[in-house]
Write a protein that holds these residues in place. Structure first.
Motif, PDB file in Angstrom:
ATOM      1  N   ASP A   1       0.810  -1.228   0.000  1.00 41.87           N
ATOM      2  CA  ASP A   1       0.000   0.000   0.000  1.00 41.87           C
ATOM      3  C   ASP A   1       0.841   1.276   0.000  1.00 41.87           C
ATOM      4  N   ALA A   2       2.178   1.133  -0.001  1.00 47.52           N
ATOM      5  CA  ALA A   2       3.095   2.277  -0.085  1.00 47.52           C
ATOM      6  C   ALA A   2       2.820   3.327   0.998  1.00 47.52           C
ATOM      7  N   ASN A   3       2.537   2.843   2.188  1.00 45.32           N
ATOM      8  CA  ASN A   3       2.265   3.789   3.283  1.00 45.32           C
ATOM      9  C   ASN A   3       3.398   3.851   4.296  1.00 45.32           C
ATOM     10  N   GLU A   4       4.580   3.342   3.910  1.00 43.61           N
ATOM     11  CA  GLU A   4       5.695   3.337   4.856  1.00 43.61           C
ATOM     12  C   GLU A   4       6.064   4.745   5.308  1.00 43.61           C
ATOM     13  N   ASP A   5       6.127   5.653   4.361  1.00 45.07           N
ATOM     14  CA  ASP A   5       6.514   7.023   4.707  1.00 45.07           C
ATOM     15  C   ASP A   5       5.500   7.660   5.654  1.00 45.07           C
ATOM     16  N   ALA A   6       4.232   7.356   5.445  1.00 45.45           N
ATOM     17  CA  ALA A   6       3.207   7.921   6.322  1.00 45.45           C
ATOM     18  C   ALA A   6       3.347   7.370   7.741  1.00 45.45           C
ATOM     19  N   VAL A   7       3.653   6.079   7.848  1.00 47.25           N
ATOM     20  CA  VAL A   7       3.828   5.471   9.168  1.00 47.25           C
ATOM     21  C   VAL A   7       5.003   6.108   9.889  1.00 47.25           C
ATOM     22  N   VAL A   8       6.124   6.235   9.170  1.00 52.61           N
ATOM     23  CA  VAL A   8       7.312   6.833   9.781  1.00 52.61           C
ATOM     24  C   VAL A   8       7.069   8.296  10.137  1.00 52.61           C
ATOM     25  N   GLY A   9       6.422   9.025   9.243  1.00 57.33           N
ATOM     26  CA  GLY A   9       6.171  10.438   9.488  1.00 57.33           C
ATOM     27  C   GLY A   9       5.287  10.662  10.705  1.00 57.33           C
TER      28      GLY A   9
ATOM     29  N   GLN B   1       6.403  12.550  14.156  1.00 54.78           N
ATOM     30  CA  GLN B   1       5.648  13.687  14.670  1.00 54.78           C
ATOM     31  C   GLN B   1       5.273  13.485  16.131  1.00 54.78           C
ATOM     32  N   SER B   2       4.871  12.275  16.488  1.00 53.59           N
ATOM     33  CA  SER B   2       4.531  11.993  17.879  1.00 53.59           C
ATOM     34  C   SER B   2       5.757  12.107  18.780  1.00 53.59           C
ATOM     35  N   LEU B   3       6.913  11.637  18.291  1.00 50.08           N
ATOM     36  CA  LEU B   3       8.132  11.742  19.084  1.00 50.08           C
ATOM     37  C   LEU B   3       8.532  13.200  19.285  1.00 50.08           C
ATOM     38  N   ARG B   4       8.312  14.037  18.269  1.00 43.71           N
ATOM     39  CA  ARG B   4       8.603  15.456  18.423  1.00 43.71           C
ATOM     40  C   ARG B   4       7.672  16.084  19.466  1.00 43.71           C
ATOM     41  N   GLN B   5       6.417  15.675  19.460  1.00 44.11           N
ATOM     42  CA  GLN B   5       5.492  16.182  20.480  1.00 44.11           C
ATOM     43  C   GLN B   5       5.925  15.750  21.876  1.00 44.11           C
ATOM     44  N   LEU B   6       6.393  14.499  21.975  1.00 46.60           N
ATOM     45  CA  LEU B   6       6.869  14.015  23.272  1.00 46.60           C
ATOM     46  C   LEU B   6       8.086  14.812  23.724  1.00 46.60           C
ATOM     47  N   GLU B   7       8.959  15.134  22.776  1.00 45.34           N
ATOM     48  CA  GLU B   7      10.136  15.935  23.108  1.00 45.34           C
ATOM     49  C   GLU B   7       9.729  17.334  23.551  1.00 45.34           C
ATOM     50  N   THR B   8       8.705  17.887  22.910  1.00 49.59           N
ATOM     51  CA  THR B   8       8.210  19.206  23.303  1.00 49.59           C
ATOM     52  C   THR B   8       7.666  19.189  24.724  1.00 49.59           C
ATOM     53  N   LEU B   9       6.942  18.124  25.073  1.00 52.55           N
ATOM     54  CA  LEU B   9       6.438  18.001  26.436  1.00 52.55           C
ATOM     55  C   LEU B   9       7.586  17.902  27.433  1.00 52.55           C
ATOM     56  N   GLY B  10       8.644  17.187  27.051  1.00 47.84           N
ATOM     57  CA  GLY B  10       9.813  17.108  27.932  1.00 47.84           C
ATOM     58  C   GLY B  10      10.468  18.461  28.135  1.00 47.84           C
ATOM     59  N   ALA B  11      10.561  19.240  27.045  1.00 47.70           N
ATOM     60  CA  ALA B  11      11.134  20.589  27.178  1.00 47.70           C
ATOM     61  C   ALA B  11      10.251  21.471  28.054  1.00 47.70           C
ATOM     62  N   GLN B  12       8.932  21.292  27.938  1.00 47.68           N
ATOM     63  CA  GLN B  12       8.031  22.059  28.795  1.00 47.68           C
ATOM     64  C   GLN B  12       8.244  21.710  30.264  1.00 47.68           C
ATOM     65  N   ARG B  13       8.460  20.427  30.541  1.00 46.21           N
ATOM     66  CA  ARG B  13       8.703  20.028  31.934  1.00 46.21           C
ATOM     67  C   ARG B  13       9.989  20.654  32.461  1.00 46.21           C
ATOM     68  N   ALA B  14      11.005  20.692  31.618  1.00 44.32           N
ATOM     69  CA  ALA B  14      12.258  21.331  32.044  1.00 44.32           C
ATOM     70  C   ALA B  14      12.024  22.809  32.350  1.00 44.32           C
TER      71      ALA B  14
END
Length: 845
Positions: free
Chosen positions: A561-569, A573-586
């Motif tokens: 289904d050629a959706n590999e890029d969508a899965v990775v993307g 994006q979720s990992l970046r949001q998690l990193e943002t939450l970590g920066a907010q905690r700091a």
């Protein structure tokens, strides 16, 4: 077109409050004595400026003069009140013998000058100052030119400030000043409340006049006028009950009553204009009738003495009301024929307030007051300590929540192998932290590629040790050959001991060193073979960066289904949001620390007049917002981690993570094995280097001993040759005693007494006597190395213990020594292996 105000003639008719009067009081001496008694004379000297400032303020309060400007008087009262707040928390003023009991405050009533109150209570002083502050504000408001828009605006602001001062008096000080009913009525709760409503009424009146000047609609003017009337009505209600009913002059009551009726009728007049525009003639007529009745009743019930300007305004307004009523009745009779409702059935007129009492908390806040700041009573210090504990508990609890949140995110990501899996997909594989540190340590120490250089050091040291052994042996062999030659030449006349007898211990030691050196060469060979055999395994450690040697995560060969890029993307994006939450905690953690650092409530504590618990609740509440933000951050992270788990499951299924992890585990084990083999070889090489260095020192020492021995034998040889030659030439033994053998060569004594001494018998000195502690003049060195668990590398001496069961002597790769090679008599060797066999590693095949 704007309708002119019917009450405009009453513009300048407003009330201002006169200040209270007081008598002189000395604050300087009693307060200074209290400081000396409870603190120290030095503290009193340090606070001399504050005491003088307080004294000067009180003197200025006492001598109120018409020459003083009202703004300056206002500022003086405000500063003195804040100073009194600082005094209150540090100097207990009361009749108590342990308190400041020689200060009595006396103030006269502002409305009845013959009435006064005297108290040993600072609250009376504070109440009087607040009253005067409100009075000065009212005087400032009355001084503005209210014929202009700006003048009315400034006057309104001053009346609002006056209302704030009286409200602060009512809410904070009036009750405390009314101890034992020994206070004046003007600073009572009832009077302060009445004056607040009066000042608000005058402020609203100024707003009403500006509203008329701006040409606002009749409906808006009616609401503002009605609110002014309500404020006046509230003041009238307060004046009609005790204790104020008999306290104020009748002109005050007359003025306020007429103003209340005037603004009610004005509201009816303005509201009727709006009703007329809507053709609601019936209600219009009723409102006009209501206004006329209110004015008529006010004129009848109001005592005499009212200002003529107010009466003129009432008459003018009454005329306008009657005129409009007559017009409305005619129109209703001719056109509308509406029923005029009774006044009692009408709803209250709408009102809208555009003024409210000024909040004086900030104006009179003494928390920044520096006066007497160095004096901190014990009860205040204890209260501060308790608040600090409360803050610390909040900070500790929230910091733990932040740390737990960060740790939870780290553990969850590690279990999901994130973000390592995504980095591997991009060709950036990552080693586990502990393994990466081990690899870095290997590379810093030179890595497998640097082992050849260290092996060459072993070879060079072995060669140097061998050369030293050869040189030492040649030295001894040369001396032995010379001794044998002379022994053959002179036969029995050559009486000194043979070299082989004297050098037996030296030769034994050299032989042992040679055996040890040979054994070490065998161990070196084992190391070199181990390096060659395992270089292919260890070569991975030389990769720079080491991550380049790790497997990478490959994309699937075929995609449905050629959706590999969508899965990775989505996962990124979720990992970046998690990193943002970590920066907010700091950031939240830093904010907590900063809030705690700046949270100094001691000034507020020292100036607080209420309960400490109330202050603590108010102050600790400022942490509620950041605590809520921390809670929201942790909740958002919890939801995000659940979402990342679902995304990671899809990612793992798409890219076959299981095979990649298996390849990584295999590679990690290979790296771990390479590190273990490298460390083993490195340890063996280091052991060999230490052995050769120690052996070199020992051989150098024995070479020096051998050189000393050869030198001594050479000197003795020359002396003996000379002695033998004299004997063979027929020289007497007595003549031979004239030679001195102790200096290394013979020379005849030149003293004249020598002939007389020849007949004196003297013991014969032997040609050679071994030194008491080894050969030469230097005892052999001691090598103080820690004893190993193994046995000696040397063959055991007769009678020596053979070592522990199962252990064979002479087996370690690099033999070493404990202490010196010889004991104190230079005879018996002392043996110690430097490294136990199980540590050396040279027997690992």
């Amino acid at each position: 077109m704007a309708v002119p105000s019917s009450s405009s003639s009453a513009t300048n008719i407003m009330l201002a409050i006169h200040e209270k009067k007081t008598v002189s009081v000395d604050l300087y001496r009693p307060l200074r004595n209290y400081i000396v008694f409870n603190y120290s004379e030095r503290e009193a000297q340090n606070l001399e400026d504050d005491l003088e400032t307080l004294k000067e303020m009180r003197n200025n309060i006492e001598r109120s003069s018409a020459a003083d400007s009202l703004p300056a008087r206002r500022d003086l009262l405000q500063n003195y009140f804040k100073a009194l707040t600082a005094v209150e928390s540090r100097f207990p003023i009361s009749p108590d013998k342990d308190h400041v009991n020689s200060v009595t405050f006396t103030w006269y009533d502002a409305f009845k000058n013959r009435s006064k109150a005297s108290q040993q209570n600072i609250h009376l002083e504070k109440a009087a100052v607040l009253f005067n502050l409100g009075a000065v504000h009212s005087q400032i408001g009355l001084a503005f030119d209210r014929s202009t828009v700006e003048g009315r605006r400034q006057a309104s602001h001053s009346f609002i400030a006056a209302a704030g001062a009286f409200a602060y008096l009512r809410d904070n000080t009036a009750t405390k000043a009314s101890i034992g009913n020994s206070t004046t009525v003007d600073v009572s709760v009832e009077c302060a409340g009445m004056l607040e409503r009066l000042m608000l009424a005058q402020a609203q009146e100024c707003v009403f006049e500006n509203t008329i000047a701006k040409g606002s609609t009749p409906g808006v003017c009616a609401k503002i006028s009605r609110q002014a009337g309500l404020y006046y009505e509230e003041a009238v209600a307060a004046l009609n009950v005790a204790p104020l009913s008999q306290h104020f002059d009748k002109t005050w009551m007359s003025h306020i009553q007429l103003k209340a009726a005037l603004f009610y009728a004005e509201a009816c007049y303005r509201y009727s204009l709006e009703l007329h525009e809507k053709d609601e003639i019936g209600e219009e007529s009723a409102r006009l009738n209501s206004g006329i009745s209110a004015l008529s009743d006010a004129k009848k019930s109001s005592p005499r003495g009212a200002a003529q300007q107010i009466l003129d305004a009432i008459n003018k307004l009454e005329s306008n009301l009657n005129c409009n009523l007559e017009r409305a009745m005619k129109e209703n009779d001719r056109v509308y024929l509406m029923r005029v409702p009774p006044v009692s059935s009408l709803p209250p007129l709408p009102a809208f307030s555009l003024v409210k009492s000024m909040n004086m908390n900030d104006v009179l806040d003494a928390s920044k007051e520096k006066m007497f700041a160095s004096l901190v009573p014990d009860n205040s210090a204890k209260a501060l300590s308790r608040y600090t504990e409360m803050v610390d508990e909040v900070i500790r609890t929230q910091a733990e929540k932040l740390q737990q949140g960060s740790e939870l995110a780290r553990v969850n990501l590690k279990e999901m192998n994130l973000p390592d899996s995504i980095l591997a997909l991009e060709g950036h594989s990552v080693l586990p932290t502990a393994l990466w540190e081990d690899v870095e340590a290997v590379q810093v120490s030179g890595g497998p590629a640097g082992l050849e250089g260290e092996l060459q050091q072993l070879r060079d040291l072995r060669r140097v040790n061998h050369e030293l052994l050869v040189q030492t042996e040649e030295l001894l062999q040369k001396e032995a050959a010379e001794d044998a030659q002379f022994r053959s030449q002179f036969g029995t006349r050559w009486t000194r001991p043979q070299s082989s007898t004297l050098t037996k211990n030296l030769q034994d030691r050299l032989n042992r060193f040679a055996a040890n050196l040979k054994q070490a060469a065998d161990s070196d060979g084992k190391i070199e073979r181990s390096v060659r055999d395992h270089m292919a395994l260890m070569s991975i450690l030389d990769s720079r960066p080491i991550e380049s040697a790790l497997p990478t995560l490959a994309r699937p060969i075929m995609s449905l289904d050629a959706n590999e890029d969508a899965v990775v993307g989505a996962l990124k994006q979720s990992l970046r949001q998690l990193e943002t939450l970590g920066a907010q905690r700091a950031g939240l953690e830093d904010m907590l620390k900063d809030m705690k650092r700046k949270d100094d409530i001691l000034p507020k504590l020292m100036t607080s007049t209420g309960s400490h618990e109330d202050l603590f609740r108010k102050e600790i509440a400022k942490y509620d917002q950041i605590c809520e933000e921390i809670s929201q951050n942790l909740q958002a992270q919890e939801q995000l981690l659940l979402h990342i788990q679902a995304q990671n499951s899809e990612f793992a299924g798409t890219f076959n993570i299981e095979d990649y992890r298996a390849s990584c585990d295999k590679c990690y084990k290979q790296i771990e094995a390479a590190i273990a083999r490298y460390r083993e070889i490195k340890e063996n090489i280091n052991e060999g280097l230490k052995f050769y260095v120690t052996l070199q020192e020992a051989i150098t020492n024995i070479k020096q001993q051998s050189s000393d021995f050869v030198m001594t034998r050479s000197i003795q040889c020359r002396e003996m040759i000379e002695d033998v030659q004299r004997q063979m030439s027929g020289l007497s033994v007595q003549d031979g005693r004239n030679y001195n053998y102790s200096v290394g060569r013979s020379h005849q004594s030149q003293r004249p007494e020598a002939a007389n001494m020849a007949d004196t018998p003297r013991p014969q000195t032997p040609y050679y006597q071994p030194p008491p502690s080894g050969y030469g003049q230097h005892p052999p060195p001691r090598y103080n190395m820690p004893p190993p668990s193994g046995g000696s590398p040397y063959p055991p001496q007769p009678g020596q213990q053979q070592g522990p069961p199962g252990h064979e002597y002479g087996q370690p790769a690099y033999p070493g020594w404990q202490g010196s090679y010889y004991n104190a008599q230079g005879q018996q060797p002392v043996s110690r292996p430097p490294y136990p066999p199980h540590q050396s590693g040279y027997y690992k095949q």
